[in-house]
Design a protein around this motif. Structure first.
Motif, PDB file in Angstrom:
ATOM      1  N   GLU A 246       0.813  -1.219   0.000  1.00  0.00           N
ATOM      2  CA  GLU A 246       0.000   0.000   0.000  1.00  0.00           C
ATOM      3  C   GLU A 246       0.848   1.270   0.000  1.00  0.00           C
TER       4      GLU A 246
ATOM      5  N   ASN B 129      -9.517  -9.178 -10.785  1.00  0.00           N
ATOM      6  CA  ASN B 129      -9.812  -8.550  -9.496  1.00  0.00           C
ATOM      7  C   ASN B 129     -10.129  -9.587  -8.429  1.00  0.00           C
TER       8      ASN B 129
ATOM      9  N   LYS C 212     -12.803  -4.089   2.993  1.00  0.00           N
ATOM     10  CA  LYS C 212     -11.826  -3.003   3.007  1.00  0.00           C
ATOM     11  C   LYS C 212     -10.455  -3.480   3.467  1.00  0.00           C
TER      12      LYS C 212
ATOM     13  N   HIS D  55      -8.574  -5.080   0.670  1.00  0.00           N
ATOM     14  CA  HIS D  55      -8.110  -4.085  -0.290  1.00  0.00           C
ATOM     15  C   HIS D  55      -6.861  -3.365   0.220  1.00  0.00           C
TER      16      HIS D  55
ATOM     17  N   THR E 174      -3.739  -5.667   0.213  1.00  0.00           N
ATOM     18  CA  THR E 174      -3.227  -5.939  -1.136  1.00  0.00           C
ATOM     19  C   THR E 174      -2.679  -4.679  -1.803  1.00  0.00           C
TER      20      THR E 174
ATOM     21  N   ASN F  33      -4.577  -2.362  -2.584  1.00  0.00           N
ATOM     22  CA  ASN F  33      -5.669  -2.167  -3.539  1.00  0.00           C
ATOM     23  C   ASN F  33      -5.398  -2.836  -4.879  1.00  0.00           C
TER      24      ASN F  33
ATOM     25  N   SER G 224      -6.192  -5.710  -5.217  1.00  0.00           N
ATOM     26  CA  SER G 224      -7.420  -6.487  -5.365  1.00  0.00           C
ATOM     27  C   SER G 224      -8.261  -5.890  -6.489  1.00  0.00           C
ATOM     28  N   HIS G 225      -8.009  -4.614  -6.796  1.00  0.00           N
ATOM     29  CA  HIS G 225      -8.595  -3.942  -7.962  1.00  0.00           C
ATOM     30  C   HIS G 225      -7.534  -3.876  -9.068  1.00  0.00           C
TER      31      HIS G 225
ATOM     32  N   ALA H 174     -11.544   1.560  -5.552  1.00  0.00           N
ATOM     33  CA  ALA H 174     -12.830   0.999  -5.115  1.00  0.00           C
ATOM     34  C   ALA H 174     -13.997   1.828  -5.654  1.00  0.00           C
TER      35      ALA H 174
END
Length: 359
Positions: free
Chosen positions: A82, A282, A287, A290, A293, A295, A297-298, A314
């Motif tokens: 992150e 994805n 949360k 996310h 990861t 984010n 994950s997106h 998100a």
């Protein structure tokens, strides 16, 4: 199996214009909330790492040693995913904060940040899933798609993947050295040597910190140096395994696509966007998933907009999914467990030559 509709030139232009519009809307809205978020992440990373290291100084007492290791591992994961990954994409360059500069940030793994900025930010994100141009497709040791030419050592790729997962930070670091090209005589030692020295220097700094400095500090304080050493090693292992899981589930699931070199010749903006969408996967979750990861994950939104703050993915995801549906494109998303199972299935099936794997 993907069932995407092919788009004509006008549709590709319209597709690109819609995604460009999403990007510009976020850029125009960047501000204090985004700056406050990344600074808070940085503070949490520091808190986790230092509190974890402090607890490890209490020795082998199970609750404190385990909690210290987990906190240190959590700090390393957050810093890697992150904080470091996203900062190095230039997602926060607009803040003009030297500590959050994408060009200057150095992260807490053995691979020099300059290596990553080239192999990942430039090569991977430019040529996502293009065989022969994106080295992340199998990282040179794994066959994950039928389009990859089979080689005998792929028979043992479940073993290679296991080793890669355990030592993921090293696999990422040596990728930039291009040792396969050196062994084949395609690049000379003069080109590899300075990169190897740079890698060696970073490796020594990381090992010196985790496996020498803090164990020695434990000795000076009368603590158990072996407990500190083991805690550091396990924290790094946890970070390696988690990063491997996130990266492989974002790129190599059953419905992820790969592309030939010929397909990207004269590639338009719309075609580039389409390739990012089709080559990404994805992960569904809350949360916490996310954040852990980074984010990623997106992953679809990250590949479409790598320089936007990842915390914004998100809010972009439902709009990207709606655009994809209108243009007849698969939006590849699923639970972490199901996406990982499809990755494992690929690893197992494509270890064999085409005739044996049913291709």
């Amino acid at each position: 199996m993907r069932l995407d509709r092919e788009l004509n030139r006008a549709e590709l232009e319209a597709f690109a214009a819609e995604l460009d519009g999403l990007r510009q809307a976020v850029v125009a809205d960047l501000g204090e909330a985004d700056a406050r978020y990344i600074r808070r992440v940085r503070s949490v990373v520091r808190l986790c790492c230092w509190s974890g290291r402090a607890l490890l100084m209490l020795g082998w007492f199970p609750p404190t040693w385990l909690l210290g290791t987990l906190l240190l591992g959590l700090g390393k994961i957050l810093e890697n995913m992150e904080l470091g990954h996203n900062v190095m994409h230039g997602q926060y360059d607009w803040m003009n904060d030297p500590q959050l500069s994408g060009r200057d940030y150095e992260w807490d793994i053995v691979g020099p940040a300059d290596f990553w900025r080239h192999t990942h930010n430039h090569m991977h994100h430019t040529w996502t899933n293009v065989i022969g141009m994106d080295d992340d497709v199998g990282y040179g040791v794994v066959r994950l798609f039928p389009e990859q030419r089979w080689k005998p050592f792929y028979r043992w790729q479940p073993l290679w993947v296991t080793l890669q997962a355990l030592l993921f930070q090293y696999a990422v670091a040596i990728q930039h050295l291009r040792l396969d090209q050196w062994f084949k005589g395609r690049i000379g030692s003069d080109e590899v040597r300075p990169l190897a020295r740079q890698f060696g220097a970073k490796l020594l700094r990381q090992w010196g910190k985790d496996y020498l400095l803090f164990p020695l500090l434990a000795l000076l304080l009368g603590a158990n140096a072996l407990a500190v050493l083991a805690g550091n090693a396990l924290a790094n292992l946890l970070r390696n395994l988690w990063t491997f899981l996130v990266i492989f589930c974002g790129h190599f699931t059953e419905r992820a696509a790969v592309f030939s070199k010929e397909s990207v010749v004269g590639e338009s903006r719309g075609r580039w966007y389409l390739r990012q969408l089709r080559g990404s996967s994805n992960l569904q979750g809350g949360k916490l998933l996310h954040i852990l990861t980074g984010n990623l994950s997106h992953q679809i939104e990250h590949h479409l907009f790598p320089d936007l703050p990842a915390r914004r993915y998100a809010e972009l995801a439902p709009r990207v999914r709606e655009i994809a549906a209108r243009y007849g494109q698969v939006y590849n998303t699923g639970r972490l467990s199901s996406q990982f199972f499809s990755v494992l299935r690929r690893i197992w099936i494509y270890r064999l030559p085409p005739a044996s794997s049913g291709q």
